[in-house]
Enzyme design. Structure first.
Site, PDB file in Angstrom:
ATOM      1  N   GLU A 114       0.789  -1.349  -0.168  1.00 22.16           N
ATOM      2  CA  GLU A 114       0.157   0.079  -0.037  1.00 22.16           C
ATOM      3  C   GLU A 114       0.965   1.224   0.038  1.00 22.16           C
ATOM      4  O   GLU A 114       1.665   1.337   0.799  1.00 22.16           O
ATOM      5  CB  GLU A 114      -0.949   0.115   1.422  1.00 22.16           C
ATOM      6  N   CYS A 145      -2.339   8.732   3.836  1.00 15.77           N
ATOM      7  CA  CYS A 145      -2.093   8.598   2.515  1.00 15.77           C
ATOM      8  C   CYS A 145      -3.330   8.862   1.727  1.00 15.77           C
ATOM      9  O   CYS A 145      -3.711   9.087   0.650  1.00 15.77           O
ATOM     10  CB  CYS A 145      -1.853   6.989   2.097  1.00 15.77           C
TER      11      CYS A 145
END
Ligand SMILES: Cc1cc2nc3c(=O)[nH]c(=O)nc-3n(C[C@H](O)[C@H](O)[C@H](O)COP(=O)(O)OP(=O)(O)OC[C@H]3O[C@@H](n4cnc5c(N)ncnc54)[C@H](O)[C@@H]3O)c2cc1C
Length: 1012
Positions: A764, A798
């Site tokens: 990720e 993020c």
């Protein structure tokens, strides 16, 4: 006859009289029986719930629509989804509109404007005057409320305060000669009477810090109240959502205690009887009044935010604060009615209801106490029940009408609440005037109805477990409970705030300890000790961290490999239980863990708490998912053969975690690997090593066998790479930057001679997330959503918003409000409950973000940059907004990972989507729009892993929003989703021929294929 029967008889008699007189006036009947637009809308809405939803949504957006084309297209988009004859009829009208939109749009606006005028007294105080005068001439009184948009900045809050003061002066001046013709003028409360919503007087209400909120609101409210005293006027504090209740009650007490006001009796507040704790709140405030011999007014209402409270609490897994059956609310209202009438010495009761049973009960009970109609009053909402108001005046009661003033745009939320109330299945007005329920039924005693049902009123006072988690049910192996998220801390509760404050104190006393690596259950200090510091005060050392080297990596992987044999074969159920024990440990220590996050990574209270909750969720969710996987899956029903697909663990994993969700992501990746039967070597980010060590400690306390999870403390660059390339590492779970992620991807692709498996990388990475603001967006909500998404945790998520795309003229309206809202953010030490924004993680991050800000200043327009309060010495970067940003520029393309927002303009939705999709990343994205067609287009064309519509784009919840992106944002794995565990397993199918000499047993769907 018993006392109860007596009162019931009196209620029925008075109720009958009110109904008779109300029928004479007949207005309310016509509110439902009208043949005009409003009447039809009510009738159709009550018949067809889908039509009701779509039509109310249209009503909500209408004032924001600028052109006739927009009006016509929106109405047709909303009605497209309905299939009723009603909408067919309206669609016919719209077909005309498609040829001559201005005509249709004008008619639609006129009808909806007319409908709003039923409930809104006037666009401003001047235009409301005629209606206020009429109310007084008819023998009633008024209280005036100013409708408004959500306040997002200090200037807006100041403006509200000014408007309220002007309103007082205006009413005092213009109503001087009106004070006649009321049934009871003796001891009448002040003629000039206003109602205030406290949220309009504060730019930003922070649940964790009521003291700062109270100070901000009081600074605006006190001058209004002092002016009211000079004019001899009355001030009421309205009650809004449950989250503001404690604050409002405390504020009222503080206001009433202010010098200059402590002897002023003409102040009041609201009690909402639909709240389970309202009876207890009333008792508490009466005690306060008794101690001070203080007089004030209580307006007793049932409550206007019932649907919202249910949804809001359910989304947070909090106990629902409102009663869920209408008769409970009604019965509680009557119980509080008795309580305040019995305390008439302190309280002047204002019974705000349109329900004839509720009203009659208050009057009947007052009479039994020897009170007269002048000792209390009834209140109604303007336009809701004029005939009942007039009936009460005729019967000699004092009645006040609540009169909102304001333009249509800010009035929409109020209008929609009234429409909902009038079409609600359980509402009194609908029952009486819409559904013709019998008078006997309408006047029934709610308490006896409850008894007949075998229920009793449950109050929070009876139930000390308020706000407890709803899902702490014991888990047995034969019942898989449905998953419920860990409830976030409710910082509106003083006991919760106290726990957090204590945890901060206790954690601070533990600063400076050393933290070793843990290999095969044994601590190991190696290398030099590095300092993990508080980024808000870099000279404060949170802990000292051992720095693992190459030898430690070899030993840790070997320990994990040794443990794999037993752990992978252990029954899956045993592993699930251990992970659930870990969840329990995290829950037990939740405030301490949150406090470590506040100090080590600079999260504010709510962000830190949310991270701990997410970690707990991962444990519970993945344990549950494992039980599902554990059952195996019959691939296909075929006679004479059984094929079962089941899942094997991959082996030894390296867990390489980031600092920005220091517990949640670390825990999520670790437990996903463990519960599926793998063993791991954990490498937390060095900036959050102490939190990593706390987590490891809890793993050990939960009883996981030594060596199943091993912790390597220290430097990511050396330890991380050594782990990834180690031949005995079978998979890597990584969350972090694109640079490191792609490097790991590459390194893991190299196969070594003695390697067992091809390495899998669960990866990720970052995002450059965009949000589109459509021309019809609800800007109140959009502004708050943007602020939360762009500046929450200093933009270091993020999922954070970094590219805002406005369509058409929205830019001009939105940006100034956005800047005001950003200016209202409080930058400070994260340990303080009032802090919205703390520091960024370290010096390197600080410098990187500053360098992007410099690029922005050179290449674009700096529209806003916040101010860092003097005295802060940490890595603080203020919220920064650039406009006129070229979508292809570095600022718009590269990940900054800080509180920097660039704003782009697009002509239309197509261009907005083009800008949004022009990024190497595809993680999160958002849209604020109220056009069904545009929402549908964005759903299909905005290519990101997590798309959010009409809400912030951060804060994914485990189970609800499986999280993760594609392109350069990640490998498409979805943390917290049903497919996630599969990435940590090898699927395997076992097929058995079950045919023996022509005999085939029946297929059993349920099969057990424990991976262990
Ligand atoms: C003058 C005045 C001022 C007001 N000020 C406020 C205020 O400051 N804050 C505020 O919140 N409201 C306020 N209200 C709004 C008021 O709460 C609603 O108008 C009122 O709830 C309608 O109640 P009723 O007795 O007229 O009607 P009823 O039809 O008897 O009651 C409807 C109410 O019952 C409750 N209810 C409906 N369904 C359920 C269910 N399934 N389970 C439990 N309860 C249910 C809801 O509260 C709903 O509004 C005010 C009302 C008036 C008249």
């Amino acid at each position: 006859m018993s006392k109860v029967a007596n009162i019931q008889a009196e209620i029925e008699q008075l109720g009958g009289q009110i109904f008779d007189l109300a029928d004479k006036y007949g207005n309310s009947r016509s509110l439902f029986g009208k043949k005009d637009f409003y009447g039809r809308l009510m009738e159709w809405s009550m018949r067809d719930p889908l039509f009701k939803t779509q039509m109310f949504r249209f009503v909500d957006v209408l004032p924001n629509l600028r052109s006739s084309d927009e009006v016509v297209s929106h109405l047709s988009e909303y009605l497209n989804d309905t299939r009723t004859p009603v909408s067919t009829f309206l669609q016919g009208a719209l077909r005309v509109g498609s040829f001559i939109p201005p005509v249709s749009a004008a008619i639609i606006r006129k009808n909806i404007g007319g409908m709003a005028n039923i409930f809104i007294t006037g666009a401003d105080s001047k235009s409301a005057l005629r209606n206020l005068r009429k109310i007084c001439k008819e023998g009633a009184r008024f209280t005036v409320d100013i409708l408004g948009e959500a306040v997002v900045g200090e200037r807006e809050a100041d403006e509200y305060a000014i408007r309220y003061r002007s309103l007082l002066d205006f009413l005092a001046e213009h109503t001087k000669s009106w004070q006649t013709s009321a049934p009871i003028s003796e001891n009448e409360p002040p003629f000039v009477n206003i109602s205030i919503k406290i949220s309009a007087l504060c730019a930003r209400i922070r649940s964790s810090d009521p003291e700062t909120n109270i100070a901000a609101i009081l600074s605006r409210l006190k001058p209004i109240a002092l002016r009211a005293k000079e004019l001899g006027a009355f001030i009421n504090l309205d009650m809004e959502s449950h989250g503001l209740k404690e604050l409002t009650l405390e504020l009222f007490k503080r206001l009433a205690d202010e010098p200059g006001l402590s002897d002023y009796p003409h102040l009041g507040f609201v009690i909402q009887a639909y709240l389970r704790d309202s009876y207890r709140d009333t008792e508490k405030i009466l005690k306060w009044a008794q101690q001070r011999n203080r007089q004030f007014t209580i307006r007793l209402v049932k409550g206007a935010y019932w649907d919202f409270e249910k949804v809001f609490a359910a989304q947070r897994t909090w106990e629902i604060p409102v009663y869920t059956s209408k008769i409970e609310t009604d019965a509680n209202y009557e119980r509080i009615t008795r309580l305040i009438l019995e305390n008439r010495r302190y309280v002047y009761p204002a019974f705000a209801s349109h329900n004839v049973r509720t009203i009659s009960c208050a009057a009947a009970y007052a009479r039994t106490l020897g009170l007269t109609p002048g000792d209390y009053e009834f209140q109604m909402l303007y336009g809701m029940a004029t005939s009942i108001r007039r009936a009460l005046v005729d019967l000699g009661y004092r009645v006040r009408e609540y009169c909102p003033i304001g333009e249509l745009v800010p009035g929409m939320a109020y209008l929609v609440r009234r429409l909902l109330e009038n079409t609600s299945n359980e509402g009194f007005l609908r029952a009486r005037f819409g559904a013709n329920t019998s008078i006997t039924e309408l006047l029934r005693d709610p308490a006896s109805q409850l008894m007949e049902r075998g229920d009793r009123l449950i109050h929070h006072a009876d139930n000390p477990a308020t706000h407890r988690s709803l899902h702490h049910r014991p888990i047995s192996s034969d019942s898989v409970p449905s998953f419920a998220n860990e409830p976030p801390a409710d910082f509106t509760s003083s006991s919760v705030r106290k726990k957090m404050a204590q945890a901060l104190q206790s954690v601070r006393s533990k600063f400076g300890h050393s933290y070793p690596s843990i290999i095969a259950g044994r601590p190991r200090i190696s290398g030099e000790l590095i300092r993990s510091v508080n980024p808000a005060r870099p000279d404060e050392i949170v802990g000292l961290i051992s720095t693992a080297g190459a030898g430690d990596v070899v030993d840790a992987v070997a320990a994990a490999k040794r443990s794999f044999a037993d752990w992978s074969k252990a029954p899956g159920e045993d592993r699930c239980r251990l992970i659930e024990l870990l969840a329990a440990k995290l829950r037990e220590n939740r405030y301490d863990l949150a406090a470590w996050e506040v100090f080590e990574v600079g999260k504010n209270w709510s962000e830190a708490d949310a991270d701990v909750c997410e970690a707990i969720d991962f444990c519970v969710f993945y344990a549950q998912e494992m039980r599902r996987l554990n059952e195996g899956r019959l691939t296909q029903e075929t006679a004479g053969e059984v094929s079962i697909e089941s899942y094997l663990p991959r082996g030894v994993g390296a867990i390489i975690a980031p600092w920005n969700f220091p517990l949640a992501i670390l825990c999520g990746m670790t437990v996903a690997a463990l519960v599926t039967g793998n063993t791991v070597v954990i490498k937390p980010a060095e900036q959050s090593s102490v939190i990593g060590a706390q987590f490891m400690n809890l793993i050990e306390e939960s009883g996981l066998p030594d060596g199943v999870a091993n912790l390597l403390a220290g430097n990511g660059e050396t330890v991380g790479s050594l782990l990834v390339v180690h031949p005995d590492i079978d998979f890597v779970a990584f969350t972090g930057s694109r640079e490191v992620g792609t490097e790991i991807w590459q390194m893991a692709g190299v196969t070594h001679l003695n390697q067992r498996n091809l390495k899998k990388v669960v990866c990720e990475m970052g995002g450059k997330n965009a949000m589109i603001i459509d021309t019809d967006a609800d800007l109140d909500e959009a502004v708050l959503g943007i602020i939360q998404s762009a500046f929450g945790y200093q933009g270091q998520k993020c999922s954070a918003l970094s590219r805002l795309i406005t369509i058409g003229e929205t830019h001009e309206q939105l940006v100034p409000r956005l800047i005001e809202a950003a200016a209202a953010l409080n930058i400070g030490l994260p340990e303080h409950p009032s802090t919205d924004m703390g520091p960024v993680i370290d010096q390197a991050a600080f410098q990187k973000i500053q360098s992007y800000i410099e690029i922005g200043k050179r290449e674009h327009t700096l529209s806003y940059q916040g101010h860092i309060p003097s005295g802060l010495r940490g890595f603080f970067v203020p919220p920064t907004i650039f406009t006129d940003v070229d979508p292809a520029s570095r600022l718009a393309q590269e990940e900054v990972f800080g509180p920097v927002l660039s704003v782009h303009r697009a002509e239309d939705l197509d261009e907005a989507l083009k800008i949004a999709n022009a990024s190497p990343f595809a993680l999160t994205g958002g849209l604020y729009s109220r056009s069904p067609r545009n929402i549908a287009q964005v759903r299909s064309e905005f290519l990101v892993g997590n798309l959010y519509i009409n809400r912030p784009i951060t804060g994914a919840i485990v189970g609800r929003h499986p999280f993760g992106g594609f392109k350069m944002s990640g490998s498409g794995t979805k943390a917290g989703g049903h497919d996630y565990l599969l990435h940590f397993t090898f699927p395997r199918v076992v097929t058995e021929n079950t045919l023996r000499h022509g005999f085939a047993p029946e297929i059993h769907r349920q099969s057990s294929a424990d991976t262990g």
